[in-house]
Design a protein around this motif. Sequence first.
Motif, PDB file in Angstrom:
ATOM      1  N   TYR A  80      -5.869  -9.105 -11.532  1.00  0.00           N
ATOM      2  CA  TYR A  80      -5.192  -7.974 -12.172  1.00  0.00           C
ATOM      3  C   TYR A  80      -4.009  -7.529 -11.313  1.00  0.00           C
ATOM      4  CZ  TYR A  80      -8.101  -5.053  -9.018  1.00  0.00           C
ATOM      5  OH  TYR A  80      -8.713  -4.487  -7.929  1.00  0.00           O
ATOM      6  N   THR A  81      -3.065  -6.842 -11.943  1.00  0.00           N
ATOM      7  CA  THR A  81      -1.829  -6.438 -11.261  1.00  0.00           C
ATOM      8  C   THR A  81      -1.664  -4.928 -11.143  1.00  0.00           C
ATOM      9  OG1 THR A  81      -0.613  -6.564 -13.347  1.00  0.00           O
ATOM     10  CG2 THR A  81      -0.606  -8.532 -11.952  1.00  0.00           C
ATOM     11  N   GLU A  82      -2.367  -4.168 -11.968  1.00  0.00           N
ATOM     12  CA  GLU A  82      -2.270  -2.707 -11.910  1.00  0.00           C
ATOM     13  C   GLU A  82      -3.209  -2.182 -10.827  1.00  0.00           C
ATOM     14  OE1 GLU A  82      -0.102  -1.012 -13.615  1.00  0.00           O
ATOM     15  OE2 GLU A  82       0.614  -2.788 -14.682  1.00  0.00           O
ATOM     16  N   TRP A  83      -2.702  -1.309  -9.952  1.00  0.00           N
ATOM     17  CA  TRP A  83      -3.505  -0.831  -8.831  1.00  0.00           C
ATOM     18  C   TRP A  83      -4.715  -0.024  -9.286  1.00  0.00           C
ATOM     19  CZ3 TRP A  83      -2.804  -2.961  -4.281  1.00  0.00           C
ATOM     20  CH2 TRP A  83      -1.557  -3.478  -3.955  1.00  0.00           C
ATOM     21  N   ASP A  84      -4.628   0.608 -10.451  1.00  0.00           N
ATOM     22  CA  ASP A  84      -5.731   1.443 -10.921  1.00  0.00           C
ATOM     23  C   ASP A  84      -6.608   0.733 -11.949  1.00  0.00           C
ATOM     24  OD1 ASP A  84      -3.873   1.344 -12.929  1.00  0.00           O
ATOM     25  OD2 ASP A  84      -3.807   3.508 -13.303  1.00  0.00           O
ATOM     26  N   ALA A  85      -6.466  -0.581 -12.073  1.00  0.00           N
ATOM     27  CA  ALA A  85      -7.293  -1.315 -13.031  1.00  0.00           C
ATOM     28  C   ALA A  85      -8.754  -1.347 -12.611  1.00  0.00           C
ATOM     29  CB  ALA A  85      -6.771  -2.743 -13.200  1.00  0.00           C
ATOM     30  N   MET A  86      -8.997  -1.216 -11.319  1.00  0.00           N
ATOM     31  CA  MET A  86     -10.346  -1.141 -10.756  1.00  0.00           C
ATOM     32  C   MET A  86     -10.382   0.045  -9.793  1.00  0.00           C
ATOM     33  SD  MET A  86     -12.230  -3.776 -11.898  1.00  0.00           S
ATOM     34  CE  MET A  86     -13.490  -4.091 -10.649  1.00  0.00           C
ATOM     35  N   PRO A  87     -11.579   0.570  -9.460  1.00  0.00           N
ATOM     36  CA  PRO A  87     -11.642   1.669  -8.481  1.00  0.00           C
ATOM     37  C   PRO A  87     -10.980   1.264  -7.164  1.00  0.00           C
ATOM     38  CG  PRO A  87     -13.769   1.341  -9.549  1.00  0.00           C
ATOM     39  CD  PRO A  87     -12.898   0.213  -9.990  1.00  0.00           C
ATOM     40  N   LEU A  88     -10.320   2.213  -6.519  1.00  0.00           N
ATOM     41  CA  LEU A  88      -9.602   1.908  -5.287  1.00  0.00           C
ATOM     42  C   LEU A  88     -10.536   1.421  -4.179  1.00  0.00           C
ATOM     43  CD1 LEU A  88      -6.899   4.737  -5.053  1.00  0.00           C
ATOM     44  CD2 LEU A  88      -6.569   2.312  -5.604  1.00  0.00           C
ATOM     45  N   TRP A  89     -11.801   1.882  -4.180  1.00  0.00           N
ATOM     46  CA  TRP A  89     -12.723   1.424  -3.143  1.00  0.00           C
ATOM     47  C   TRP A  89     -12.999  -0.070  -3.253  1.00  0.00           C
ATOM     48  CZ3 TRP A  89     -16.915  -0.987  -5.082  1.00  0.00           C
ATOM     49  CH2 TRP A  89     -17.376  -0.622  -6.353  1.00  0.00           C
ATOM     50  N   TYR A  90     -12.767  -0.618  -4.478  1.00  0.00           N
ATOM     51  CA  TYR A  90     -13.022  -2.044  -4.687  1.00  0.00           C
ATOM     52  C   TYR A  90     -11.895  -2.909  -4.128  1.00  0.00           C
ATOM     53  CZ  TYR A  90     -13.944  -6.456  -7.068  1.00  0.00           C
ATOM     54  OH  TYR A  90     -14.188  -7.788  -7.340  1.00  0.00           O
ATOM     55  N   LEU A  91     -10.725  -2.311  -3.949  1.00  0.00           N
ATOM     56  CA  LEU A  91      -9.550  -3.084  -3.529  1.00  0.00           C
ATOM     57  C   LEU A  91      -9.802  -3.872  -2.244  1.00  0.00           C
ATOM     58  CD1 LEU A  91      -6.665  -3.336  -4.781  1.00  0.00           C
ATOM     59  CD2 LEU A  91      -5.926  -1.700  -3.057  1.00  0.00           C
ATOM     60  N   PRO A  92     -10.276  -3.248  -1.146  1.00  0.00           N
ATOM     61  CA  PRO A  92     -10.534  -4.028   0.065  1.00  0.00           C
ATOM     62  C   PRO A  92     -11.838  -4.819   0.007  1.00  0.00           C
ATOM     63  CG  PRO A  92     -11.074  -1.738   0.452  1.00  0.00           C
ATOM     64  CD  PRO A  92     -10.457  -1.809  -0.918  1.00  0.00           C
ATOM     65  N   LEU A  96     -13.145  -9.400   0.866  1.00  0.00           N
ATOM     66  CA  LEU A  96     -14.342  -9.689   1.651  1.00  0.00           C
ATOM     67  C   LEU A  96     -15.341 -10.505   0.834  1.00  0.00           C
ATOM     68  CD1 LEU A  96     -14.863  -6.264   3.471  1.00  0.00           C
ATOM     69  CD2 LEU A  96     -13.972  -8.397   4.433  1.00  0.00           C
ATOM     70  N   LEU A  97     -15.464 -10.180  -0.456  1.00  0.00           N
ATOM     71  CA  LEU A  97     -16.339 -10.968  -1.327  1.00  0.00           C
ATOM     72  C   LEU A  97     -15.845 -12.407  -1.436  1.00  0.00           C
ATOM     73  CD1 LEU A  97     -17.031  -8.474  -4.260  1.00  0.00           C
ATOM     74  CD2 LEU A  97     -18.698  -9.340  -2.601  1.00  0.00           C
ATOM     75  N   TYR A  98     -14.543 -12.573  -1.625  1.00  0.00           N
ATOM     76  CA  TYR A  98     -13.965 -13.914  -1.728  1.00  0.00           C
ATOM     77  C   TYR A  98     -14.204 -14.709  -0.452  1.00  0.00           C
ATOM     78  CZ  TYR A  98     -11.523 -13.763  -6.209  1.00  0.00           C
ATOM     79  OH  TYR A  98     -11.231 -13.757  -7.562  1.00  0.00           O
TER      80      TYR A  98
END
Length: 238
Positions: A80-92, A96-98
């Motif tokens: 995804y490209t929109e910063w708010d498409a997912m919760p911000l806590w998920y961003l970092p 780590l999951l990858y």
Amino acid sequence: MWTAIILSALAMTAIVAVRYLASSGIFALVTNRRLPGYHAKLGPQIRREIGWSLASAAIYGVPAGVVAWGWQEHGWTRIYTEWDAMPLWYLPLAPLLYLFLHDTWFYWTHRLMHRPKWFRAMHAVHHASRPPTAWAAMSFHPWEAITGAIVIPLLVFLVPIHVAMLGLVLMVMTVMGVTNHMGWEMFPRALVHSRLGGWLITASHHQRHHEEYKCNYGLYFRFWDRLCGTDKGLSARI
């Protein structure tokens, strides 16, 4: 459609090849400054490493190109490209999951490739680098390259990730792949021997794998090596 897919695959192959040549080239230059003469007698080996690595770049580039085309044209992936498409806590969390999932795949396939028949068929090319150099980061037999090339293209269909965080994953993958083969430790001793460093793979840890073969199979983290009793610690030579 097929023309667009082929062009995308060619473009990604070129990107992977240039990324390899740039990153390995930079760290090879640094190695020459840090360890004068380290590469002096390794010319034929380095040429083989570059040849195998450029072949691997094509193998990595094809699935990456298909996925890039599918993402751009049909939105097939979970990038995804929109910063708010997912919760911000998920961003970092996503990188780590990858890295953890990639590390898990790498550990078990790498360990499998050290069984005698698999080693001869797939992994001997990589271990022909004695000692390994920065140019050996992608020096794989095509069968081994395939096992590595499919991981990130599969993950983007399964695990949501922002495109910038995907770029971070690719950067970490590139830098660690190169620096772990340089023959010297670029990270501070205080970090390598710290509690955090005890869970991370750096050149000191991976060098021991190239010395003893049947240990230290991980890529980013020492989690699976520790859990499975294959962690033999750091090389005493670097």
